[in-house]
Motif scaffolding. Structure first.
Motif, PDB file in Angstrom:
ATOM      1  N   ALA A 123       3.289  86.793-113.938  1.00  0.00           N
ATOM      2  CA  ALA A 123       2.966  86.524-112.539  1.00  0.00           C
ATOM      3  C   ALA A 123       1.529  86.019-112.375  1.00  0.00           C
ATOM      4  N   LYS A 124       0.574  86.666-113.013  1.00  0.00           N
ATOM      5  CA  LYS A 124      -0.847  86.269-112.874  1.00  0.00           C
ATOM      6  C   LYS A 124      -1.063  84.871-113.446  1.00  0.00           C
ATOM      7  N   ALA A 125      -0.445  84.576-114.576  1.00  0.00           N
ATOM      8  CA  ALA A 125      -0.586  83.243-115.171  1.00  0.00           C
ATOM      9  C   ALA A 125       0.024  82.178-114.263  1.00  0.00           C
ATOM     10  N   ALA A 126       1.172  82.496-113.626  1.00  0.00           N
ATOM     11  CA  ALA A 126       1.792  81.549-112.693  1.00  0.00           C
ATOM     12  C   ALA A 126       0.889  81.336-111.482  1.00  0.00           C
ATOM     13  N   TYR A 127       0.323  82.411-110.964  1.00  0.00           N
ATOM     14  CA  TYR A 127      -0.615  82.321-109.838  1.00  0.00           C
ATOM     15  C   TYR A 127      -1.792  81.415-110.213  1.00  0.00           C
ATOM     16  N   THR A 184       9.489  76.287-111.608  1.00  0.00           N
ATOM     17  CA  THR A 184       8.851  75.456-112.630  1.00  0.00           C
ATOM     18  C   THR A 184       7.527  76.076-113.070  1.00  0.00           C
ATOM     19  N   SER A 185       6.750  76.564-112.113  1.00  0.00           N
ATOM     20  CA  SER A 185       5.467  77.197-112.454  1.00  0.00           C
ATOM     21  C   SER A 185       5.668  78.464-113.286  1.00  0.00           C
ATOM     22  N   LEU A 186       6.695  79.259-112.939  1.00  0.00           N
ATOM     23  CA  LEU A 186       7.004  80.461-113.731  1.00  0.00           C
ATOM     24  C   LEU A 186       7.441  80.084-115.141  1.00  0.00           C
ATOM     25  N   ASP A 187       8.282  79.055-115.255  1.00  0.00           N
ATOM     26  CA  ASP A 187       8.736  78.596-116.576  1.00  0.00           C
ATOM     27  C   ASP A 187       7.558  78.147-117.425  1.00  0.00           C
ATOM     28  N   ASN A 188       6.671  77.353-116.825  1.00  0.00           N
ATOM     29  CA  ASN A 188       5.551  76.772-117.572  1.00  0.00           C
ATOM     30  C   ASN A 188       4.450  77.774-117.905  1.00  0.00           C
ATOM     31  N   SER A 189       4.424  78.909-117.213  1.00  0.00           N
ATOM     32  CA  SER A 189       3.382  79.905-117.478  1.00  0.00           C
ATOM     33  C   SER A 189       3.906  81.120-118.234  1.00  0.00           C
ATOM     34  N   ALA A 190       5.200  81.122-118.568  1.00  0.00           N
ATOM     35  CA  ALA A 190       5.793  82.257-119.292  1.00  0.00           C
ATOM     36  C   ALA A 190       5.195  82.369-120.689  1.00  0.00           C
ATOM     37  N   LEU A 191       5.108  83.591-121.177  1.00  0.00           N
ATOM     38  CA  LEU A 191       4.646  83.845-122.540  1.00  0.00           C
ATOM     39  C   LEU A 191       5.805  83.551-123.474  1.00  0.00           C
ATOM     40  N   ASP A 192       5.678  82.512-124.289  1.00  0.00           N
ATOM     41  CA  ASP A 192       6.769  82.077-125.169  1.00  0.00           C
ATOM     42  C   ASP A 192       7.093  83.161-126.195  1.00  0.00           C
ATOM     43  N   LEU A 193       8.359  83.478-126.317  1.00  0.00           N
ATOM     44  CA  LEU A 193       8.837  84.476-127.286  1.00  0.00           C
ATOM     45  C   LEU A 193       9.902  83.833-128.165  1.00  0.00           C
ATOM     46  N   GLY A 194      10.064  84.335-129.373  1.00  0.00           N
ATOM     47  CA  GLY A 194      11.108  83.813-130.254  1.00  0.00           C
ATOM     48  C   GLY A 194      10.784  82.401-130.710  1.00  0.00           C
ATOM     49  N   THR A 195      11.838  81.578-130.829  1.00  0.00           N
ATOM     50  CA  THR A 195      11.690  80.182-131.241  1.00  0.00           C
ATOM     51  C   THR A 195      10.815  79.450-130.232  1.00  0.00           C
ATOM     52  N   ALA A 196       9.952  78.569-130.706  1.00  0.00           N
ATOM     53  CA  ALA A 196       9.046  77.838-129.814  1.00  0.00           C
ATOM     54  C   ALA A 196       9.837  77.070-128.764  1.00  0.00           C
ATOM     55  N   GLY A 197       9.358  77.135-127.512  1.00  0.00           N
ATOM     56  CA  GLY A 197      10.040  76.454-126.417  1.00  0.00           C
ATOM     57  C   GLY A 197      11.183  77.288-125.871  1.00  0.00           C
ATOM     58  N   ARG A 198      11.945  76.714-124.955  1.00  0.00           N
ATOM     59  CA  ARG A 198      13.077  77.422-124.354  1.00  0.00           C
ATOM     60  C   ARG A 198      14.142  77.658-125.428  1.00  0.00           C
ATOM     61  N   ASP A 199      14.672  78.882-125.466  1.00  0.00           N
ATOM     62  CA  ASP A 199      15.746  79.195-126.416  1.00  0.00           C
ATOM     63  C   ASP A 199      16.790  80.070-125.746  1.00  0.00           C
TER      64      ASP A 199
END
Length: 199
Positions: free
Chosen positions: A185-189, A160-175
């Motif tokens: 990794a650093k953002a998740a940390y 969940t932390s990795l998902d929420n800290s990922a750099l969004d690419l493409g269409t906004a949100g999960r695609d």
């Protein structure tokens, strides 16, 4: 080592992005650029030239083989829809280097017919891979790294932390193309340190 490939594609003084056709020999040629249509027939007018071939209706192996059988010394297959692509010659063996290019670059090269073209497929210690086969080990390593700092978090919380800290690419949100985006990794940390596990 040495099992990857690099490519180079130049027409006139313009460098173009390219990918090697899977199965292309490692070779470099320079010759005038000639229009070879969709590459569906032998045409000796391209003898001694680099064939510029549009993607569509005929498989890549046939296109490149027809260029070679016409006396062509290299082949560039450009896309018939937007974007770049990868292609394969399958089990067909050719002796001329073959590359792929985007639709936009193909159109630009078509305006440069007759100019000197260099098509190069060179051995490299690096190779380009994509898809889940490459994403999985990278994301797994990032998860293991972050989890090593927070061993009391559960696997689900790390995810969940990795998902929420990922750099969004493409269409906004999960695609469907990028999932949650590029793992950070650093953002998740930093996120877990500030908000706790699973936020």
């Amino acid at each position: 080592m040495g099992t990857g490939v690099d490519t180079a594609l130049t027409v006139g003084s313009t460098n173009y992005a390219s990918s090697a056709m899977e199965g292309s020999p490692v070779k470099t040629v320079t010759a005038p650029l000639a229009d070879f249509g969709i590459g569906d027939a032998v045409n000796t007018a391209v003898s001694g030239k680099v064939c510029l071939i549009q993607r569509g209706t005929v498989d890549f192996a046939t296109k490149v083989s027809n260029c070679q059988n016409s006396g062509g010394v290299g082949a560039i297959v450009y896309n018939n829809v937007a974007g770049s692509f990868g292609g394969t010659l399958g089990t067909t063996v050719t002796t001329i280097p073959s590359l792929t290019a985007s639709d936009t670059d193909g159109a630009a090269m078509k305006a440069q017919l007759g100019q000197s073209a260099t098509v190069a497929v060179k051995a490299s210690n690096y190779a380009y891979f994509d898809g889940t086969s490459m994403a999985t080990p990278h994301v797994s390593a990032a998860a293991a790294l972050v989890w090593s700092y927070f061993p009391t978090c559960t696997g689900a919380q790390i995810r969940t932390s990795l998902d929420n800290s990922a750099l969004d690419l493409g269409t906004a949100g999960r695609d469907t193309k990028y999932g949650y985006g590029l793992v950070q990794a650093k953002a998740a940390y930093d996120r877990i340190k500030a908000l706790g596990c699973g936020k």
